[in-house]
Design an enzyme around this catalytic site. Structure first.
Site, PDB file in Angstrom:
ATOM      1  N   ASP A  13    -118.277  58.440  40.749  1.00 57.90           N
ATOM      2  CA  ASP A  13    -118.119  58.196  42.192  1.00 57.90           C
ATOM      3  C   ASP A  13    -118.573  56.807  42.616  1.00 57.90           C
ATOM      4  OD1 ASP A  13    -117.342  60.927  42.446  1.00 57.90           O
ATOM      5  OD2 ASP A  13    -119.456  61.488  42.481  1.00 57.90           O
ATOM      6  N   LYS A  16    -114.473  53.526  41.648  1.00 58.33           N
ATOM      7  CA  LYS A  16    -113.561  52.957  40.646  1.00 58.33           C
ATOM      8  C   LYS A  16    -112.137  52.885  41.155  1.00 58.33           C
ATOM      9  CE  LYS A  16    -114.893  56.040  37.646  1.00 58.33           C
ATOM     10  NZ  LYS A  16    -116.105  56.569  38.285  1.00 58.33           N
ATOM     11  N   GLY A  40    -111.984  62.193  40.854  1.00 63.03           N
ATOM     12  CA  GLY A  40    -111.341  62.093  42.159  1.00 63.03           C
ATOM     13  C   GLY A  40    -111.422  60.641  42.586  1.00 63.03           C
ATOM     14  N   HIS A  41    -110.330  59.906  42.395  1.00 63.46           N
ATOM     15  CA  HIS A  41    -110.350  58.481  42.702  1.00 63.46           C
ATOM     16  C   HIS A  41    -109.716  58.247  44.071  1.00 63.46           C
ATOM     17  CE1 HIS A  41    -110.862  57.450  38.160  1.00 63.46           C
ATOM     18  NE2 HIS A  41    -111.907  58.024  38.703  1.00 63.46           N
ATOM     19  N   GLN A 225    -115.379  59.397  35.760  1.00 62.92           N
ATOM     20  CA  GLN A 225    -116.815  59.729  35.737  1.00 62.92           C
ATOM     21  C   GLN A 225    -117.628  58.440  35.521  1.00 62.92           C
ATOM     22  OE1 GLN A 225    -114.746  61.980  33.436  1.00 62.92           O
ATOM     23  NE2 GLN A 225    -114.280  62.851  35.411  1.00 62.92           N
TER      24      GLN A 225
HETATM   25  P1  IMP Z   1    -117.306  68.730  34.420  1.00 63.13           P
HETATM   26  O1  IMP Z   1    -116.827  67.367  34.080  1.00 63.13           O
HETATM   27  O2  IMP Z   1    -116.455  69.440  35.440  1.00 63.13           O
HETATM   28  O3  IMP Z   1    -117.575  69.570  33.210  1.00 63.13           O
HETATM   29  O4  IMP Z   1    -118.743  68.570  35.149  1.00 63.13           O
HETATM   30  C1  IMP Z   1    -119.899  68.104  34.437  1.00 63.13           C
HETATM   31  C2  IMP Z   1    -120.757  67.210  35.343  1.00 63.13           C
HETATM   32  O5  IMP Z   1    -120.057  65.994  35.599  1.00 63.13           O
HETATM   33  C3  IMP Z   1    -121.064  67.811  36.707  1.00 63.13           C
HETATM   34  O6  IMP Z   1    -122.355  67.377  37.090  1.00 63.13           O
HETATM   35  C4  IMP Z   1    -120.022  67.186  37.612  1.00 63.13           C
HETATM   36  O7  IMP Z   1    -120.438  67.134  38.951  1.00 63.13           O
HETATM   37  C5  IMP Z   1    -119.926  65.795  36.999  1.00 63.13           C
HETATM   38  N1  IMP Z   1    -118.635  65.153  37.224  1.00 63.13           N
HETATM   39  C6  IMP Z   1    -117.469  65.407  36.625  1.00 63.13           C
HETATM   40  N2  IMP Z   1    -116.501  64.599  37.069  1.00 63.13           N
HETATM   41  C7  IMP Z   1    -117.063  63.792  37.963  1.00 63.13           C
HETATM   42  C8  IMP Z   1    -116.578  62.696  38.748  1.00 63.13           C
HETATM   43  O8  IMP Z   1    -115.410  62.292  38.676  1.00 63.13           O
HETATM   44  N3  IMP Z   1    -117.484  62.108  39.558  1.00 63.13           N
HETATM   45  C9  IMP Z   1    -118.784  62.486  39.607  1.00 63.13           C
HETATM   46  N4  IMP Z   1    -119.281  63.482  38.892  1.00 63.13           N
HETATM   47  C10 IMP Z   1    -118.435  64.136  38.073  1.00 63.13           C
END
Ligand code: IMP
Length: 433
Positions: A13, A16, A40-41, A225
Protein backbone atom coordinates in the site's frame (compact mmCIF):
# COMPACT_ATOMS: atom_id res chain seq x y z
CA UNK A 1 17.31 -0.18 -23.39
CA UNK A 2 16.04 0.41 -19.88
CA UNK A 3 14.00 -1.89 -17.73
CA UNK A 4 12.80 -0.81 -14.31
CA UNK A 5 11.41 -2.78 -11.35
CA UNK A 6 8.99 -0.98 -9.04
CA UNK A 7 8.95 -2.56 -5.60
CA UNK A 8 7.09 -1.85 -2.35
CA UNK A 9 9.65 -0.94 0.33
CA UNK A 10 7.29 -1.31 3.32
CA UNK A 11 4.23 -3.47 4.12
CA UNK A 12 2.41 -2.82 0.85
CA UNK A 13 0.00 0.00 0.00
CA UNK A 14 2.89 2.40 -0.61
CA UNK A 15 1.22 3.91 -3.66
CA UNK A 16 2.86 1.70 -6.29
CA UNK A 17 -0.14 1.98 -8.62
CA UNK A 18 0.25 5.72 -9.02
CA UNK A 19 4.02 5.53 -9.58
CA UNK A 20 3.73 2.71 -12.10
CA UNK A 21 0.99 4.60 -13.92
CA UNK A 22 3.16 7.70 -13.95
CA UNK A 23 6.26 6.01 -15.38
CA UNK A 24 4.17 3.98 -17.81
CA UNK A 25 4.38 6.84 -20.29
CA UNK A 26 8.12 6.03 -20.59
CA UNK A 27 7.68 2.24 -20.80
CA UNK A 28 6.32 -0.02 -23.53
CA UNK A 29 5.50 -3.11 -21.51
CA UNK A 30 4.23 -3.43 -17.92
CA UNK A 31 4.56 -6.78 -16.14
CA UNK A 32 3.14 -8.22 -12.92
CA UNK A 33 5.42 -10.99 -11.66
CA UNK A 34 4.06 -12.11 -8.27
CA UNK A 35 1.06 -11.99 -5.97
CA UNK A 36 -2.50 -12.05 -7.17
CA UNK A 37 -5.70 -10.18 -6.50
CA UNK A 38 -4.63 -9.64 -2.91
CA UNK A 39 -3.09 -6.48 -4.39
CA UNK A 40 -5.12 -3.32 -4.89
CA UNK A 41 -3.38 -0.69 -6.99
CA UNK A 42 -5.23 2.59 -6.89
CA UNK A 43 -4.91 5.00 -9.82
CA UNK A 44 -6.47 8.43 -10.03
CA UNK A 45 -6.58 9.92 -13.52
CA UNK A 46 -8.44 13.20 -14.15
CA UNK A 47 -10.08 12.82 -10.74
CA UNK A 48 -11.44 9.36 -11.60
CA UNK A 49 -10.38 6.48 -9.36
CA UNK A 50 -9.66 2.99 -10.70
CA UNK A 51 -8.50 0.10 -8.52
CA UNK A 52 -6.66 -2.73 -10.27
CA UNK A 53 -6.07 -6.06 -8.58
CA UNK A 54 -4.51 -8.22 -11.28
CA UNK A 55 -4.02 -6.33 -14.50
CA UNK A 56 -0.85 -4.22 -14.59
CA UNK A 57 -1.38 -0.52 -13.92
CA UNK A 58 -0.33 0.26 -17.50
CA UNK A 59 -3.85 -0.67 -18.60
CA UNK A 60 -5.07 2.90 -18.29
CA UNK A 61 -2.78 3.94 -21.16
CA UNK A 62 -4.16 3.08 -24.60
CA UNK A 63 -1.05 1.61 -26.23
CA UNK A 64 0.90 -0.27 -23.56
CA UNK A 65 1.36 -4.02 -23.49
CA UNK A 66 0.31 -5.50 -20.12
CA UNK A 67 1.66 -8.89 -19.07
CA UNK A 68 0.66 -11.17 -16.21
CA UNK A 69 3.77 -13.26 -15.61
CA UNK A 70 4.13 -16.88 -14.56
CA UNK A 71 4.81 -15.90 -10.93
CA UNK A 72 1.32 -14.45 -10.47
CA UNK A 73 -1.53 -16.57 -9.09
CA UNK A 74 -4.67 -15.74 -11.05
CA UNK A 75 -8.31 -15.97 -10.06
CA UNK A 76 -9.84 -16.15 -13.57
CA UNK A 77 -13.23 -14.90 -12.42
CA UNK A 78 -11.66 -11.77 -10.97
CA UNK A 79 -9.50 -11.31 -14.05
CA UNK A 80 -12.48 -11.47 -16.41
CA UNK A 81 -14.42 -9.03 -14.22
CA UNK A 82 -11.47 -6.65 -14.26
CA UNK A 83 -11.10 -6.90 -18.05
CA UNK A 84 -14.81 -6.18 -18.56
CA UNK A 85 -14.75 -3.25 -16.13
CA UNK A 86 -11.77 -1.69 -17.88
CA UNK A 87 -13.39 -2.17 -21.28
CA UNK A 88 -16.65 -0.59 -20.05
CA UNK A 89 -14.75 2.52 -18.94
CA UNK A 90 -13.00 2.83 -22.30
CA UNK A 91 -9.64 1.21 -21.44
CA UNK A 92 -8.12 -2.01 -22.78
CA UNK A 93 -10.02 -1.82 -26.06
CA UNK A 94 -7.45 -3.97 -27.84
CA UNK A 95 -7.23 -7.53 -26.47
CA UNK A 96 -3.78 -8.00 -27.96
CA UNK A 97 -2.48 -5.59 -25.30
CA UNK A 98 -3.06 -8.09 -22.47
CA UNK A 99 -1.14 -11.33 -22.23
CA UNK A 100 -1.15 -14.01 -19.52
CA UNK A 101 1.58 -16.56 -18.94
CA UNK A 102 0.62 -20.14 -19.75
CA UNK A 103 2.64 -21.09 -16.66
CA UNK A 104 0.76 -18.84 -14.23
CA UNK A 105 -1.13 -20.83 -11.61
CA UNK A 106 -4.87 -20.60 -11.13
CA UNK A 107 -6.57 -19.76 -7.88
CA UNK A 108 -9.32 -22.34 -7.44
CA UNK A 109 -12.47 -22.15 -5.27
CA UNK A 110 -10.92 -24.57 -2.78
CA UNK A 111 -7.98 -22.19 -2.27
CA UNK A 112 -10.35 -19.44 -1.21
CA UNK A 113 -12.38 -21.78 1.01
CA UNK A 114 -9.21 -23.05 2.72
CA UNK A 115 -7.73 -19.55 3.15
CA UNK A 116 -10.89 -18.22 4.81
CA UNK A 117 -11.54 -21.29 6.96
CA UNK A 118 -7.98 -21.36 8.27
CA UNK A 119 -8.14 -17.70 9.22
CA UNK A 120 -11.35 -18.34 11.16
CA UNK A 121 -9.73 -21.25 12.98
CA UNK A 122 -6.60 -19.27 13.82
CA UNK A 123 -8.70 -16.87 15.93
CA UNK A 124 -6.37 -14.49 17.79
CA UNK A 125 -3.36 -15.77 15.85
CA UNK A 126 -4.87 -14.90 12.46
CA UNK A 127 -2.54 -13.52 9.79
CA UNK A 128 -5.26 -11.21 8.51
CA UNK A 129 -5.00 -12.49 4.93
CA UNK A 130 -7.11 -10.95 2.21
CA UNK A 131 -9.03 -14.24 1.99
CA UNK A 132 -8.44 -14.44 -1.74
CA UNK A 133 -6.81 -17.90 -1.68
CA UNK A 134 -3.31 -16.60 -2.37
CA UNK A 135 -1.46 -18.70 0.23
CA UNK A 136 -3.15 -22.03 -0.60
CA UNK A 137 -2.60 -21.42 -4.34
CA UNK A 138 1.14 -20.90 -3.83
CA UNK A 139 1.23 -23.94 -1.52
CA UNK A 140 -0.17 -26.11 -4.32
CA UNK A 141 2.33 -24.65 -6.77
CA UNK A 142 5.25 -25.63 -4.55
CA UNK A 143 3.62 -28.98 -3.71
CA UNK A 144 3.48 -29.60 -7.50
CA UNK A 145 -0.28 -30.09 -7.60
CA UNK A 146 -1.23 -26.62 -8.84
CA UNK A 147 -3.23 -26.05 -12.02
CA UNK A 148 -1.61 -23.72 -14.55
CA UNK A 149 -3.26 -21.92 -17.44
CA UNK A 150 -1.68 -24.40 -19.85
CA UNK A 151 -3.36 -27.21 -17.89
CA UNK A 152 -6.70 -25.45 -18.07
CA UNK A 153 -6.36 -25.19 -21.85
CA UNK A 154 -6.01 -28.97 -22.14
CA UNK A 155 -9.41 -30.40 -21.15
CA UNK A 156 -8.09 -33.85 -20.28
CA UNK A 157 -5.23 -32.54 -18.12
CA UNK A 158 -7.58 -30.11 -16.42
CA UNK A 159 -10.14 -32.82 -15.58
CA UNK A 160 -7.47 -35.13 -14.28
CA UNK A 161 -5.80 -32.53 -12.06
CA UNK A 162 -9.07 -31.07 -10.83
CA UNK A 163 -10.59 -34.41 -9.88
CA UNK A 164 -7.46 -35.46 -7.99
CA UNK A 165 -7.29 -32.12 -6.17
CA UNK A 166 -11.00 -31.95 -5.37
CA UNK A 167 -10.89 -35.38 -3.80
CA UNK A 168 -8.03 -34.40 -1.52
CA UNK A 169 -9.21 -30.88 -0.74
CA UNK A 170 -12.70 -32.10 0.17
CA UNK A 171 -11.27 -34.49 2.74
CA UNK A 172 -9.21 -31.63 4.19
CA UNK A 173 -12.12 -29.19 4.13
CA UNK A 174 -14.53 -31.61 5.78
CA UNK A 175 -12.36 -33.46 8.27
CA UNK A 176 -9.86 -30.81 9.36
CA UNK A 177 -11.46 -27.44 8.67
CA UNK A 178 -15.07 -28.55 9.32
CA UNK A 179 -16.23 -26.81 6.15
CA UNK A 180 -18.62 -27.66 3.33
CA UNK A 181 -17.18 -29.70 0.47
CA UNK A 182 -17.02 -28.48 -3.13
CA UNK A 183 -18.53 -29.96 -6.27
CA UNK A 184 -16.29 -31.08 -9.15
CA UNK A 185 -18.84 -30.33 -11.91
CA UNK A 186 -19.67 -26.87 -10.64
CA UNK A 187 -16.00 -25.90 -10.60
CA UNK A 188 -15.25 -27.67 -13.87
CA UNK A 189 -18.03 -25.97 -15.80
CA UNK A 190 -17.26 -22.54 -14.40
CA UNK A 191 -13.58 -22.85 -15.27
CA UNK A 192 -14.36 -24.28 -18.72
CA UNK A 193 -16.24 -21.06 -19.44
CA UNK A 194 -13.32 -18.94 -18.16
CA UNK A 195 -11.01 -20.98 -20.39
CA UNK A 196 -12.86 -19.98 -23.55
CA UNK A 197 -12.86 -16.31 -22.57
CA UNK A 198 -9.16 -16.23 -21.67
CA UNK A 199 -7.69 -18.69 -24.19
CA UNK A 200 -6.68 -16.01 -26.74
CA UNK A 201 -4.68 -14.14 -24.08
CA UNK A 202 -2.61 -17.08 -22.82
CA UNK A 203 0.91 -17.44 -24.26
CA UNK A 204 4.57 -17.96 -23.40
CA UNK A 205 5.16 -14.55 -21.84
CA UNK A 206 8.86 -15.14 -21.12
CA UNK A 207 9.38 -15.49 -24.86
CA UNK A 208 7.21 -12.45 -25.53
CA UNK A 209 9.27 -10.36 -23.10
CA UNK A 210 12.49 -11.55 -24.69
CA UNK A 211 11.21 -10.52 -28.13
CA UNK A 212 10.11 -7.16 -26.79
CA UNK A 213 13.44 -6.48 -25.11
CA UNK A 214 15.40 -7.57 -28.19
CA UNK A 215 13.32 -5.08 -30.16
CA UNK A 216 14.50 -2.35 -27.77
CA UNK A 217 11.21 -1.99 -25.89
CA UNK A 218 11.33 -0.71 -22.33
CA UNK A 219 9.82 -2.90 -19.66
CA UNK A 220 8.50 -2.00 -16.23
CA UNK A 221 8.06 -4.77 -13.66
CA UNK A 222 5.26 -3.89 -11.25
CA UNK A 223 5.67 -5.35 -7.78
CA UNK A 224 2.71 -6.05 -5.52
CA UNK A 225 2.59 -6.01 -1.70
CA UNK A 226 5.89 -4.93 -0.13
CA UNK A 227 9.28 -6.10 1.04
CA UNK A 228 8.21 -6.57 4.67
CA UNK A 229 5.50 -8.93 3.40
CA UNK A 230 8.03 -11.02 1.42
CA UNK A 231 7.87 -14.69 2.42
CA UNK A 232 11.67 -14.75 2.99
CA UNK A 233 12.57 -11.19 3.91
CA UNK A 234 9.42 -10.00 5.68
CA UNK A 235 7.94 -10.36 9.15
CA UNK A 236 7.40 -14.12 8.82
CA UNK A 237 4.85 -15.66 9.34
CA UNK A 238 2.88 -12.42 9.02
CA UNK A 239 3.69 -12.15 5.33
CA UNK A 240 2.16 -12.97 1.99
CA UNK A 241 3.07 -16.22 0.24
CA UNK A 242 5.26 -14.92 -2.56
CA UNK A 243 8.65 -13.23 -2.86
CA UNK A 244 7.87 -9.58 -3.34
CA UNK A 245 11.49 -8.47 -3.77
CA UNK A 246 13.21 -7.44 -6.99
CA UNK A 247 15.06 -10.76 -7.22
CA UNK A 248 11.76 -12.46 -7.94
CA UNK A 249 11.24 -10.40 -11.10
CA UNK A 250 13.50 -12.96 -12.79
CA UNK A 251 11.67 -16.11 -11.76
CA UNK A 252 8.23 -14.50 -11.79
CA UNK A 253 8.52 -13.08 -15.30
CA UNK A 254 11.04 -15.45 -16.88
CA UNK A 255 13.79 -12.90 -17.53
CA UNK A 256 17.47 -12.88 -16.56
CA UNK A 257 18.92 -10.65 -13.82
CA UNK A 258 20.83 -8.54 -16.34
CA UNK A 259 17.49 -7.36 -17.72
CA UNK A 260 16.75 -5.23 -14.64
CA UNK A 261 18.56 -1.92 -14.85
CA UNK A 262 16.93 0.13 -12.09
CA UNK A 263 15.05 -0.86 -8.95
CA UNK A 264 12.75 1.82 -7.60
CA UNK A 265 11.49 1.32 -4.04
CA UNK A 266 8.18 2.93 -3.16
CA UNK A 267 7.76 4.12 0.40
CA UNK A 268 5.22 6.29 2.13
CA UNK A 269 6.58 9.25 4.08
CA UNK A 270 5.18 7.41 7.12
CA UNK A 271 4.24 3.73 7.58
CA UNK A 272 1.07 1.65 7.31
CA UNK A 273 0.20 -2.00 7.55
CA UNK A 274 -3.00 -4.01 7.03
CA UNK A 275 -3.46 -7.35 8.70
CA UNK A 276 -1.68 -8.68 11.76
CA UNK A 277 2.02 -8.80 12.62
CA UNK A 278 4.76 -6.67 14.12
CA UNK A 279 4.88 -2.96 13.33
CA UNK A 280 7.49 -1.24 15.54
CA UNK A 281 6.59 2.41 14.82
CA UNK A 282 2.81 1.89 15.04
CA UNK A 283 0.84 4.72 16.69
CA UNK A 284 -2.16 3.96 18.86
CA UNK A 285 -3.33 7.45 19.84
CA UNK A 286 -4.60 10.55 18.09
CA UNK A 287 -1.54 10.92 15.83
CA UNK A 288 -2.25 7.50 14.29
CA UNK A 289 -5.88 8.50 13.84
CA UNK A 290 -4.79 11.71 12.10
CA UNK A 291 -2.60 9.76 9.67
CA UNK A 292 -5.45 7.33 8.98
CA UNK A 293 -7.93 10.17 8.38
CA UNK A 294 -5.68 12.47 6.35
CA UNK A 295 -4.13 9.61 4.40
CA UNK A 296 -7.50 7.86 3.86
CA UNK A 297 -5.83 4.68 5.05
CA UNK A 298 -8.29 1.97 4.19
CA UNK A 299 -7.30 -1.13 2.19
CA UNK A 300 -8.04 -0.96 -1.55
CA UNK A 301 -8.81 -4.69 -1.65
CA UNK A 302 -10.63 -5.43 1.60
CA UNK A 303 -11.60 -1.94 2.83
CA UNK A 304 -9.99 -2.70 6.19
CA UNK A 305 -8.55 0.29 8.10
CA UNK A 306 -4.77 0.35 7.89
CA UNK A 307 -2.62 0.55 11.01
CA UNK A 308 -0.55 3.77 10.89
CA UNK A 309 2.80 4.86 12.31
CA UNK A 310 5.88 7.02 11.78
CA UNK A 311 8.46 6.41 9.07
CA UNK A 312 10.56 3.37 9.94
CA UNK A 313 14.02 3.78 8.45
CA UNK A 314 15.21 0.41 9.79
CA UNK A 315 12.54 -1.34 7.74
CA UNK A 316 13.14 0.71 4.58
CA UNK A 317 16.93 0.37 4.85
CA UNK A 318 16.37 -3.38 4.97
CA UNK A 319 14.25 -3.05 1.80
CA UNK A 320 16.98 -0.99 0.10
CA UNK A 321 19.48 -3.77 0.74
CA UNK A 322 17.44 -6.87 -0.12
CA UNK A 323 16.11 -5.32 -3.32
CA UNK A 324 19.19 -3.41 -4.43
CA UNK A 325 17.05 -0.27 -4.61
CA UNK A 326 18.59 2.42 -6.81
CA UNK A 327 16.10 5.19 -5.98
CA UNK A 328 13.16 5.81 -3.65
CA UNK A 329 9.79 7.28 -4.58
CA UNK A 330 8.44 8.89 -1.40
CA UNK A 331 4.65 9.01 -1.43
CA UNK A 332 1.98 10.84 0.59
CA UNK A 333 4.31 13.49 1.97
CA UNK A 334 1.29 15.85 1.94
CA UNK A 335 -0.37 13.76 4.67
CA UNK A 336 2.31 14.88 7.17
CA UNK A 337 1.24 18.54 6.96
CA UNK A 338 0.07 19.87 10.32
CA UNK A 339 2.24 17.93 12.78
CA UNK A 340 4.44 20.06 15.08
CA UNK A 341 7.15 17.49 14.98
CA UNK A 342 7.58 14.32 12.96
CA UNK A 343 9.57 11.46 14.51
CA UNK A 344 11.58 9.16 12.24
CA UNK A 345 12.43 5.70 13.55
CA UNK A 346 16.18 5.22 13.01
CA UNK A 347 16.86 2.09 15.13
CA UNK A 348 15.12 -0.31 17.53
CA UNK A 349 15.85 -0.98 21.19
CA UNK A 350 15.13 -4.32 22.86
CA UNK A 351 16.27 -5.09 26.42
CA UNK A 352 18.92 -2.33 26.25
CA UNK A 353 20.28 -3.71 22.98
CA UNK A 354 20.14 -1.42 19.97
CA UNK A 355 19.27 -2.88 16.57
CA UNK A 356 20.29 -0.92 13.51
CA UNK A 357 19.19 -3.72 11.20
CA UNK A 358 15.82 -5.42 10.89
CA UNK A 359 15.73 -8.43 13.27
CA UNK A 360 14.50 -11.83 12.01
CA UNK A 361 13.09 -12.96 15.37
CA UNK A 362 9.37 -12.37 15.65
CA UNK A 363 9.69 -12.19 19.43
CA UNK A 364 12.32 -9.45 19.17
CA UNK A 365 10.30 -7.54 16.60
CA UNK A 366 7.18 -7.70 18.74
CA UNK A 367 9.09 -6.34 21.74
CA UNK A 368 11.24 -3.59 20.23
CA UNK A 369 10.86 0.10 20.99
CA UNK A 370 11.76 2.46 18.16
CA UNK A 371 14.58 4.96 18.63
CA UNK A 372 13.26 8.23 17.21
CA UNK A 373 14.92 11.24 15.70
CA UNK A 374 12.51 14.19 15.81
CA UNK A 375 12.14 16.42 12.78
CA UNK A 376 10.37 19.77 12.78
CA UNK A 377 6.96 19.73 11.07
CA UNK A 378 5.28 22.22 8.71
CA UNK A 379 1.80 23.71 8.36
CA UNK A 380 1.62 24.50 4.63
CA UNK A 381 -0.38 22.16 2.38
CA UNK A 382 1.87 20.42 -0.16
CA UNK A 383 -0.67 19.28 -2.73
CA UNK A 384 0.21 22.02 -5.23
CA UNK A 385 3.98 21.44 -5.12
CA UNK A 386 5.47 20.46 -8.48
CA UNK A 387 9.15 21.29 -7.84
CA UNK A 388 11.33 20.50 -4.85
CA UNK A 389 11.70 24.21 -4.16
CA UNK A 390 7.87 24.49 -3.82
CA UNK A 391 8.07 22.44 -0.61
CA UNK A 392 8.34 24.31 2.70
CA UNK A 393 11.86 24.27 4.19
CA UNK A 394 11.01 21.70 6.89
CA UNK A 395 9.46 19.32 4.35
CA UNK A 396 12.64 19.63 2.26
CA UNK A 397 14.72 18.87 5.36
CA UNK A 398 12.53 15.85 6.16
CA UNK A 399 13.08 14.43 2.65
CA UNK A 400 16.83 15.11 2.69
CA UNK A 401 17.23 13.54 6.14
CA UNK A 402 15.43 10.35 5.06
CA UNK A 403 17.64 10.23 2.01
CA UNK A 404 20.71 10.52 4.25
CA UNK A 405 19.57 7.79 6.65
CA UNK A 406 18.69 5.43 3.80
CA UNK A 407 21.86 6.30 1.86
CA UNK A 408 19.67 6.24 -1.22
CA UNK A 409 18.43 9.02 -3.49
CA UNK A 410 14.81 10.05 -3.38
CA UNK A 411 13.88 10.34 -7.04
CA UNK A 412 10.24 11.32 -6.71
CA UNK A 413 7.91 12.85 -4.13
CA UNK A 414 4.16 12.34 -4.34
CA UNK A 415 1.95 15.05 -2.80
CA UNK A 416 -1.51 13.77 -3.75
CA UNK A 417 -3.25 10.96 -5.62
CA UNK A 418 -3.38 12.67 -9.04
CA UNK A 419 -0.77 12.05 -11.74
CA UNK A 420 0.12 15.73 -11.73
CA UNK A 421 0.59 15.92 -7.94
CA UNK A 422 4.18 14.82 -8.20
CA UNK A 423 7.68 16.25 -7.82
CA UNK A 424 9.94 14.27 -10.14
CA UNK A 425 13.63 14.58 -9.35
CA UNK A 426 14.93 11.83 -11.60
CA UNK A 427 13.34 9.54 -14.19
CA UNK A 428 14.61 5.96 -13.85
CA UNK A 429 13.99 5.25 -17.53
CA UNK A 430 16.16 8.19 -18.54
CA UNK A 431 18.95 7.02 -16.18
CA UNK A 432 19.44 3.56 -17.49
CA UNK A 433 19.98 4.07 -21.16
P1 IMP B 1 -2.49 -12.76 1.70
O1 IMP B 1 -1.53 -12.19 0.73
O2 IMP B 1 -3.94 -12.55 1.33
O3 IMP B 1 -2.19 -14.19 2.05
O4 IMP B 1 -2.32 -11.95 3.09
C1 IMP B 1 -1.12 -12.05 3.88
C2 IMP B 1 -0.78 -10.69 4.50
O5 IMP B 1 -0.37 -9.79 3.47
C3 IMP B 1 -1.94 -10.01 5.21
O6 IMP B 1 -1.41 -9.30 6.31
C4 IMP B 1 -2.48 -9.05 4.18
O7 IMP B 1 -3.14 -7.96 4.76
C5 IMP B 1 -1.18 -8.62 3.50
N1 IMP B 1 -1.36 -8.18 2.12
C6 IMP B 1 -1.58 -8.93 1.04
N2 IMP B 1 -1.67 -8.19 -0.07
C7 IMP B 1 -1.49 -6.93 0.31
C8 IMP B 1 -1.42 -5.68 -0.39
O8 IMP B 1 -1.54 -5.61 -1.63
N3 IMP B 1 -1.21 -4.59 0.36
C9 IMP B 1 -1.02 -4.65 1.70
N4 IMP B 1 -1.05 -5.77 2.40
C10 IMP B 1 -1.29 -6.91 1.72
Amino acid sequence: MANVAIIGAQWGDEGKGKIVDLFTQDADVIVRFQGGNNAGHTLVVDGKKTVLHLIPSGALHPDKLCVIGNGVVVDPEVLIEEIEKLKAQGNLQDDSLLRISEEAHLIMPYHKAIDQARERLRGEGMIGTTGRGIGPAYEDKVARVGIRFIDLLEEETFQEKLSRNIEEKNIYLRAILKEKTLDFYEIHDGYAAYRERLRPLVINTSLLLDQQMRAGKKVMFEGAQGTLLDVDHGTYPFVTSSNTVAGNVCSGAGVGPRQIHQVIGISKAYTTRVGSGPFPTELFGSEGETLKREGVEFGATTGRPRRCGWFDAVAVRHAVRVNGITGIALTKLDVLTGFDEIPVGTAYRFHKKVFNEFPASLKTLQGVEPVYEKMAGWREPLTEARNFSDLPANAQKYVRRIEEILETDIILISVGPGREQTVILRNPFADSR
